[in-house]
Design a protein around this motif. Structure first.
Motif, PDB file in Angstrom:
ATOM      1  N   UNK A   1       0.853  -1.189   0.000  1.00 24.90           N
ATOM      2  CA  UNK A   1       0.000   0.000   0.000  1.00 24.90           C
ATOM      3  C   UNK A   1       0.891   1.243   0.000  1.00 24.90           C
ATOM      4  N   UNK A   2       0.990   1.896  -1.131  1.00 19.46           N
ATOM      5  CA  UNK A   2       1.885   3.061  -1.217  1.00 19.46           C
ATOM      6  C   UNK A   2       1.154   4.317  -1.683  1.00 19.46           C
ATOM      7  N   UNK A   7      -2.753   6.869   2.841  1.00 18.65           N
ATOM      8  CA  UNK A   7      -2.050   6.729   4.119  1.00 18.65           C
ATOM      9  C   UNK A   7      -2.202   7.990   4.965  1.00 18.65           C
ATOM     10  N   UNK A  10      -5.663   7.830   6.399  1.00 21.08           N
ATOM     11  CA  UNK A  10      -5.747   6.819   7.457  1.00 21.08           C
ATOM     12  C   UNK A  10      -5.112   7.348   8.744  1.00 21.08           C
ATOM     13  N   UNK A  11      -3.962   7.973   8.603  1.00 20.28           N
ATOM     14  CA  UNK A  11      -3.272   8.556   9.758  1.00 20.28           C
ATOM     15  C   UNK A  11      -4.138   9.651  10.387  1.00 20.28           C
ATOM     16  N   UNK A  14      -7.069   8.138  12.423  1.00 21.73           N
ATOM     17  CA  UNK A  14      -6.717   7.619  13.754  1.00 21.73           C
ATOM     18  C   UNK A  14      -6.440   8.758  14.738  1.00 21.73           C
ATOM     19  N   UNK A  17      -9.587  10.754  15.573  1.00 22.99           N
ATOM     20  CA  UNK A  17     -10.486   9.939  16.399  1.00 22.99           C
ATOM     21  C   UNK A  17     -10.053   9.984  17.860  1.00 22.99           C
ATOM     22  N   UNK A  18      -8.770   9.707  18.113  1.00 27.56           N
ATOM     23  CA  UNK A  18      -8.284   9.655  19.494  1.00 27.56           C
ATOM     24  C   UNK A  18      -8.354  11.040  20.148  1.00 27.56           C
TER      25      UNK A  18
ATOM     26  N   UNK B  47     -10.506   3.531  22.359  1.00 28.73           N
ATOM     27  CA  UNK B  47      -9.041   3.474  22.483  1.00 28.73           C
ATOM     28  C   UNK B  47      -8.540   2.034  22.320  1.00 28.73           C
ATOM     29  N   UNK B  50      -8.833   1.419  18.464  1.00 28.51           N
ATOM     30  CA  UNK B  50      -8.112   2.311  17.542  1.00 28.51           C
ATOM     31  C   UNK B  50      -6.589   2.245  17.716  1.00 28.51           C
ATOM     32  N   UNK B  51      -6.115   2.260  18.952  1.00 30.10           N
ATOM     33  CA  UNK B  51      -4.656   2.360  19.143  1.00 30.10           C
ATOM     34  C   UNK B  51      -3.900   1.092  18.720  1.00 30.10           C
ATOM     35  N   UNK B  53      -4.922  -1.020  16.578  1.00 25.26           N
ATOM     36  CA  UNK B  53      -5.108  -1.084  15.122  1.00 25.26           C
ATOM     37  C   UNK B  53      -4.125  -0.151  14.409  1.00 25.26           C
ATOM     38  N   UNK B  54      -3.881   0.995  14.982  1.00 27.26           N
ATOM     39  CA  UNK B  54      -2.928   1.940  14.395  1.00 27.26           C
ATOM     40  C   UNK B  54      -1.514   1.351  14.439  1.00 27.26           C
ATOM     41  N   UNK B  57      -1.321  -1.372  11.878  1.00 23.95           N
ATOM     42  CA  UNK B  57      -1.187  -0.779  10.538  1.00 23.95           C
ATOM     43  C   UNK B  57       0.273  -0.430  10.269  1.00 23.95           C
ATOM     44  N   UNK B  61       2.724  -1.899   7.376  1.00 20.99           N
ATOM     45  CA  UNK B  61       3.380  -0.997   6.420  1.00 20.99           C
ATOM     46  C   UNK B  61       4.910  -1.153   6.464  1.00 20.99           C
ATOM     47  N   UNK B 105       8.693   1.133   0.368  1.00 19.75           N
ATOM     48  CA  UNK B 105       8.239   2.522   0.158  1.00 19.75           C
ATOM     49  C   UNK B 105       7.458   3.043   1.359  1.00 19.75           C
ATOM     50  N   UNK B 106       6.811   2.129   2.077  1.00 19.53           N
ATOM     51  CA  UNK B 106       5.959   2.562   3.192  1.00 19.53           C
ATOM     52  C   UNK B 106       6.671   2.486   4.546  1.00 19.53           C
ATOM     53  N   UNK B 109       6.278   5.582   6.690  1.00 12.95           N
ATOM     54  CA  UNK B 109       4.875   5.680   7.097  1.00 12.95           C
ATOM     55  C   UNK B 109       4.613   4.723   8.259  1.00 12.95           C
ATOM     56  N   UNK B 112       5.993   6.008  11.424  1.00 10.35           N
ATOM     57  CA  UNK B 112       5.174   7.130  11.887  1.00 10.35           C
ATOM     58  C   UNK B 112       3.908   6.621  12.596  1.00 10.35           C
ATOM     59  N   UNK B 113       3.245   5.639  12.003  1.00 11.43           N
ATOM     60  CA  UNK B 113       2.030   5.077  12.604  1.00 11.43           C
ATOM     61  C   UNK B 113       2.348   4.461  13.976  1.00 11.43           C
ATOM     62  N   UNK B 116       3.433   7.240  16.617  1.00 15.92           N
ATOM     63  CA  UNK B 116       2.309   8.088  17.024  1.00 15.92           C
ATOM     64  C   UNK B 116       1.277   7.288  17.828  1.00 15.92           C
ATOM     65  N   UNK B 120       0.050   8.615  21.339  1.00 19.88           N
ATOM     66  CA  UNK B 120      -1.374   8.807  21.637  1.00 19.88           C
ATOM     67  C   UNK B 120      -1.773   8.003  22.870  1.00 19.88           C
TER      68      UNK B 120
END
Lengths: 57, 136
Positions: A1-2, A7, A10-11, A14, A17-18, B47, B50-51, B53-54, B57, B61, B105-106, B109, B112-113, B116, B120
């Protein structure tokens, strides 16, 4: 997924939401703040992306 | 003003320091557990879903879990942020996940996910602490 925009979205989802759930207690207020933050993230990402477009890598 | 501080003092007195430590530990280990403990079910469930799951993710990635390298302060800070997510970090370490694929490539990202998500969760722990102290 690029897909960068996906992305970013999606970021933004999240994080908004929080933050909206932490900062507001009422579900309606949470939704309002969440949508505003999400929109703000997307708008800021697009604007900054276009501003950086002419810059060399 | 005086009445407000009196209420705050009363609520503060009702929180046992021991249970406050347990609450924060639980909130760190399982994202949202602090709010669930305090009866804030809606917030806790959000929470809890979501957390992790983040963080997941970020793993999907091809993001990496940072090691504690004190010689590189930014890497150490990223490692501390990774740890802040609690159980998902522990599970990822146990199952040898989060190696990170630098060429993907990700990769950035994913990092970062994951970072963060941990930051959070720190915010969520502080929120649970404030609720327990009667500040919210």
């Amino acid at each position: 997924m690029t897909d960068h925009f996906l992305l970013l979205a999606l970021f933004a989802f999240f994080v908004s939401l929080v933050f909206s759930v932490v900062l507001r207690d009422d579900p309606r207020a949470q939704l309002q703040l969440g949508f505003r933050m999400f929109g703000g993230f997307l708008a800021a990402g697009l604007v900054l992306g276009w501003l950086m477009y002419p810059l060399p890598l | 003003m005086a009445a407000k501080s009196t209420i705050a003092e009363r609520q503060r007195a009702s929180v046992e320091p021991g249970s406050l430590v347990l609450l924060c530990l639980g909130a760190w280990l399982v994202p949202g557990a602090g709010h669930l403990w305090l009866g804030r079910r809606q917030k806790g469930v959000i929470f809890l879903v979501a957390l992790p799951l983040m963080f997941l993710t970020g793993l999907l990635l091809d993001g990496g879990i940072f090691p504690f390298e004190l010689s590189e302060p930014l890497v150490a800070l990223a490692a501390a942020s990774n740890v802040a997510i609690g159980l998902p970090w522990l599970l990822a370490r146990m199952f040898d996940l989060g190696g990170g694929v630098v060429t993907a490539a990700s990769y950035e990202y994913g990092n970062c996910f994951m970072i963060v998500a941990g930051l959070l969760n720190s915010l969520v722990i502080l929120d649970a602490f404030d609720v327990a102290m009667g500040r919210k």
